[in-house]
Design a protein around this motif. Structure first.
Motif, PDB file in Angstrom:
ATOM      1  N   MET A  36       0.853  -1.199   0.000  1.00  0.00           N
ATOM      2  CA  MET A  36       0.000   0.000   0.000  1.00  0.00           C
ATOM      3  C   MET A  36       0.886   1.245   0.000  1.00  0.00           C
ATOM      4  O   MET A  36       1.817   1.350   0.780  1.00  0.00           O
ATOM      5  CB  MET A  36      -0.909  -0.006   1.221  1.00  0.00           C
ATOM      6  N   PRO A  37       0.628   2.213  -0.913  1.00  0.00           N
ATOM      7  CA  PRO A  37       1.459   3.415  -0.981  1.00  0.00           C
ATOM      8  C   PRO A  37       1.288   4.278   0.263  1.00  0.00           C
ATOM      9  O   PRO A  37       0.164   4.569   0.681  1.00  0.00           O
ATOM     10  CB  PRO A  37       0.946   4.132  -2.228  1.00  0.00           C
ATOM     11  N   HIS A  38       2.380   4.675   0.854  1.00  0.00           N
ATOM     12  CA  HIS A  38       2.353   5.450   2.085  1.00  0.00           C
ATOM     13  C   HIS A  38       2.442   6.930   1.771  1.00  0.00           C
ATOM     14  O   HIS A  38       3.405   7.393   1.158  1.00  0.00           O
ATOM     15  CB  HIS A  38       3.520   5.040   2.981  1.00  0.00           C
ATOM     16  N   ARG A  39       1.401   7.681   2.166  1.00  0.00           N
ATOM     17  CA  ARG A  39       1.393   9.141   2.014  1.00  0.00           C
ATOM     18  C   ARG A  39       1.761   9.548   0.590  1.00  0.00           C
ATOM     19  O   ARG A  39       2.625  10.390   0.353  1.00  0.00           O
ATOM     20  CB  ARG A  39       2.355   9.779   3.007  1.00  0.00           C
ATOM     21  N   SER A  40       1.104   8.932  -0.380  1.00  0.00           N
ATOM     22  CA  SER A  40       1.351   9.265  -1.775  1.00  0.00           C
ATOM     23  C   SER A  40       0.055   9.711  -2.430  1.00  0.00           C
ATOM     24  O   SER A  40      -1.026   9.153  -2.167  1.00  0.00           O
ATOM     25  CB  SER A  40       1.921   8.073  -2.533  1.00  0.00           C
ATOM     26  N   VAL A  41       0.166  10.720  -3.280  1.00  0.00           N
ATOM     27  CA  VAL A  41      -0.976  11.248  -4.012  1.00  0.00           C
ATOM     28  C   VAL A  41      -0.899  10.761  -5.447  1.00  0.00           C
ATOM     29  O   VAL A  41       0.133  10.913  -6.108  1.00  0.00           O
ATOM     30  CB  VAL A  41      -0.980  12.789  -3.974  1.00  0.00           C
ATOM     31  N   ALA A  42      -1.974  10.162  -5.938  1.00  0.00           N
ATOM     32  CA  ALA A  42      -2.057   9.781  -7.344  1.00  0.00           C
ATOM     33  C   ALA A  42      -2.545  10.996  -8.130  1.00  0.00           C
ATOM     34  O   ALA A  42      -3.593  11.580  -7.814  1.00  0.00           O
ATOM     35  CB  ALA A  42      -3.005   8.606  -7.529  1.00  0.00           C
ATOM     36  N   LEU A  43      -1.784  11.391  -9.124  1.00  0.00           N
ATOM     37  CA  LEU A  43      -2.052  12.603  -9.889  1.00  0.00           C
ATOM     38  C   LEU A  43      -2.537  12.213 -11.283  1.00  0.00           C
ATOM     39  O   LEU A  43      -1.854  11.478 -12.007  1.00  0.00           O
ATOM     40  CB  LEU A  43      -0.764  13.437  -9.964  1.00  0.00           C
ATOM     41  N   ALA A  55     -11.261   7.212 -17.198  1.00  0.00           N
ATOM     42  CA  ALA A  55     -10.704   8.038 -16.118  1.00  0.00           C
ATOM     43  C   ALA A  55     -11.335   7.668 -14.780  1.00  0.00           C
ATOM     44  O   ALA A  55     -10.657   7.657 -13.745  1.00  0.00           O
ATOM     45  CB  ALA A  55     -10.919   9.518 -16.425  1.00  0.00           C
ATOM     46  N   LEU A  56     -12.638   7.356 -14.783  1.00  0.00           N
ATOM     47  CA  LEU A  56     -13.314   6.950 -13.542  1.00  0.00           C
ATOM     48  C   LEU A  56     -12.780   5.607 -13.063  1.00  0.00           C
ATOM     49  O   LEU A  56     -12.558   5.404 -11.860  1.00  0.00           O
ATOM     50  CB  LEU A  56     -14.820   6.860 -13.781  1.00  0.00           C
ATOM     51  N   GLU A  57     -12.553   4.691 -14.006  1.00  0.00           N
ATOM     52  CA  GLU A  57     -12.004   3.380 -13.638  1.00  0.00           C
ATOM     53  C   GLU A  57     -10.607   3.523 -13.049  1.00  0.00           C
ATOM     54  O   GLU A  57     -10.259   2.848 -12.069  1.00  0.00           O
ATOM     55  CB  GLU A  57     -11.979   2.481 -14.872  1.00  0.00           C
ATOM     56  N   VAL A  58      -9.799   4.396 -13.651  1.00  0.00           N
ATOM     57  CA  VAL A  58      -8.444   4.623 -13.145  1.00  0.00           C
ATOM     58  C   VAL A  58      -8.496   5.174 -11.724  1.00  0.00           C
ATOM     59  O   VAL A  58      -7.792   4.700 -10.824  1.00  0.00           O
ATOM     60  CB  VAL A  58      -7.675   5.594 -14.071  1.00  0.00           C
ATOM     61  N   LEU A 110      -7.094   3.304  -8.317  1.00  0.00           N
ATOM     62  CA  LEU A 110      -6.041   3.900  -7.490  1.00  0.00           C
ATOM     63  C   LEU A 110      -6.520   4.101  -6.058  1.00  0.00           C
ATOM     64  O   LEU A 110      -5.763   3.919  -5.099  1.00  0.00           O
ATOM     65  CB  LEU A 110      -5.591   5.233  -8.101  1.00  0.00           C
ATOM     66  N   ASN A 111      -7.784   4.477  -5.913  1.00  0.00           N
ATOM     67  CA  ASN A 111      -8.345   4.645  -4.570  1.00  0.00           C
ATOM     68  C   ASN A 111      -8.386   3.303  -3.831  1.00  0.00           C
ATOM     69  O   ASN A 111      -8.051   3.214  -2.642  1.00  0.00           O
ATOM     70  CB  ASN A 111      -9.743   5.246  -4.664  1.00  0.00           C
ATOM     71  N   ASP A 112      -8.792   2.235  -4.538  1.00  0.00           N
ATOM     72  CA  ASP A 112      -8.843   0.906  -3.939  1.00  0.00           C
ATOM     73  C   ASP A 112      -7.451   0.407  -3.541  1.00  0.00           C
ATOM     74  O   ASP A 112      -7.318  -0.394  -2.597  1.00  0.00           O
ATOM     75  CB  ASP A 112      -9.480  -0.095  -4.908  1.00  0.00           C
ATOM     76  N   GLY A 167      -2.385  -0.081 -12.142  1.00  0.00           N
ATOM     77  CA  GLY A 167      -2.340   0.469 -10.793  1.00  0.00           C
ATOM     78  C   GLY A 167      -1.199  -0.088  -9.973  1.00  0.00           C
ATOM     79  O   GLY A 167      -0.609   0.620  -9.145  1.00  0.00           O
ATOM     80  N   ALA A 168      -0.858  -1.372 -10.181  1.00  0.00           N
ATOM     81  CA  ALA A 168       0.242  -1.978  -9.426  1.00  0.00           C
ATOM     82  C   ALA A 168       1.563  -1.271  -9.723  1.00  0.00           C
ATOM     83  O   ALA A 168       2.406  -1.094  -8.831  1.00  0.00           O
ATOM     84  CB  ALA A 168       0.358  -3.462  -9.766  1.00  0.00           C
ATOM     85  N   ASP A 169       1.748  -0.829 -10.970  1.00  0.00           N
ATOM     86  CA  ASP A 169       2.972  -0.101 -11.320  1.00  0.00           C
ATOM     87  C   ASP A 169       2.986   1.278 -10.656  1.00  0.00           C
ATOM     88  O   ASP A 169       4.045   1.785 -10.280  1.00  0.00           O
ATOM     89  CB  ASP A 169       3.078   0.057 -12.840  1.00  0.00           C
ATOM     90  N   ALA A 170       1.807   1.894 -10.512  1.00  0.00           N
ATOM     91  CA  ALA A 170       1.722   3.177  -9.814  1.00  0.00           C
ATOM     92  C   ALA A 170       2.097   3.011  -8.343  1.00  0.00           C
ATOM     93  O   ALA A 170       2.792   3.843  -7.759  1.00  0.00           O
ATOM     94  CB  ALA A 170       0.324   3.765  -9.951  1.00  0.00           C
TER      95      ALA A 170
END
Length: 344
Positions: A1-8, A18-21, A25-27, A99-102
């Motif tokens: 799980m990404p720690h304190r990271s913002v997906a931009l 875009a909604l799926e992305v 990312l939220n999940d 998402g896994a790569d993000a």
């Protein structure tokens, strides 16, 4: 799980992908999702409203289309002020990137807080890659290798991670549209900013239409104009040196030794002017001094063989210019940045 990271997510003419992305990312546990609507018309308001309604999503809006570079800078500024200490991971809104790569990009940003994190596609072994994408990536990789000395595995991937310290630096980098991402790679060289490259997966659907604001001629010119800025100083150096040497040598006042000395001094004078615009002038001057001595020796050697001034000039034109470019690239900006290339 990404720690304190913002997906931009830069969003221009977004659709359901875009909604799926954003949901994906939220999940995956990103701290926040920050989308930047870059001048979208009212036609896209339903998608934007649905995007904003997703938990943990913040939507910023540009009233007019300002380009991806400006969208990234808007997001960087907002993240630094609103969520200080958070990393940013940029993900395109077309669903091509996983998402896994993000998540891995976010983890690498936390592990390497002083580095620019670059996701790298393997376009040679990816199906359905548009020919223009393949060629453009090859051309920019080759140009950056020649002009900066850095071998980037991928220069145009939309998946990049930015620690806070890197975002602060990149706010001052020029470029409002697609050229911004290439300008960041030039900044890497100028600032000796460390790089971490890691492999990612990408999906190109066959015969899929892609929505883009990329203007093939205008934006390509902007990208390569900025790339060629690395040649400006050594080119001017060489031209000034050449004019000085030709002016003095045509006077006929000098012996062969004199011609050789004048050539070396003219070349070194040009290097001295270049030293005014680089971070490491002492190293540049040292390298330029060695190059000038070698060039002067070459003039004397060729003159001893009976070659005329024009013939000597023709023989040394490309070697001296190449030497000035290498001297400027390698010494004017200090050591090459560290590049960490990861495998799967």
């Amino acid at each position: 799980m990404p720690h304190r990271s913002v997906a931009l997510i830069p969003a221009y003419k977004p659709d359901e992908r875009a909604l799926e992305v954003a949901r994906s990312l939220n999940d995956l546990g990103f701290y926040r999702i920050l989308a930047v609507s870059d001048g979208n018309s009212a036609e896209y308001e339903p998608v934007l409203s649905a995007l904003e309604a997703i938990p943990n999503v913040t939507l910023l809006r540009h009233s007019v289309n300002m380009g991806k570079g400006r969208a990234l800078k808007t997001a960087f500024d907002y993240i630094l002020k609103t969520w200080p200490g958070c990393n940013a991971v940029c993900v395109d809104c077309d669903g091509q990137l996983g998402g896994a790569d993000a998540v891995r990009g976010a983890q690498l940003a936390a592990e390497h807080p002083d580095s620019l994190i670059l996701g790298c596609r393997d376009l040679r072994h990816t199906e359905n890659v548009p020919a223009a994408n393949r060629f453009g990536n090859f051309a920019t990789r080759l140009s950056l290798r020649l002009l900066t000395g850095i071998r980037f595995a991928d220069t145009q991937c939309g998946l990049r991670a930015y620690p806070p310290a890197v975002m602060k630096q990149l706010l001052a980098v020029g470029g409002e549209r697609f050229e911004f991402e290439n300008n960041t790679l030039l900044h890497v060289r100028r600032a000796s900013l460390p790089i971490v490259e890691y492999p990612i997966s990408v999906v190109y659907e066959k015969n899929e239409g892609y929505t883009t604001t990329f203007r093939k001629i205008h934006d390509s010119v902007m990208i390569y104009k900025n790339l060629l800025s690395f040649l400006t100083a050594p080119t001017l150096t060489y031209l000034l040196s050449l004019v000085l040497w030709l002016g003095l040598s045509m006077s006929g006042w000098f012996s062969l030794w004199g011609y050789s000395a004048v050539f070396a001094l003219a070349l070194f004078a040009g290097v001295g002017l270049t030293a005014l615009v680089v971070p490491n002038p002492k190293r540049l001057l040292l390298g330029g001094g060695i190059l000038s001595l070698l060039a002067g020796g070459a003039v004397f050697g060729l003159g001893s063989l009976g070659l005329l001034h024009a013939e000597i000039l023709a023989a040394l034109l490309l070697p001296c210019y190449f030497g000035l470019c290498v001297n400027f690239r390698r010494l004017g900006y200090g050591p090459l940045p560290k590049v960490l290339r990861l495998k799967r």
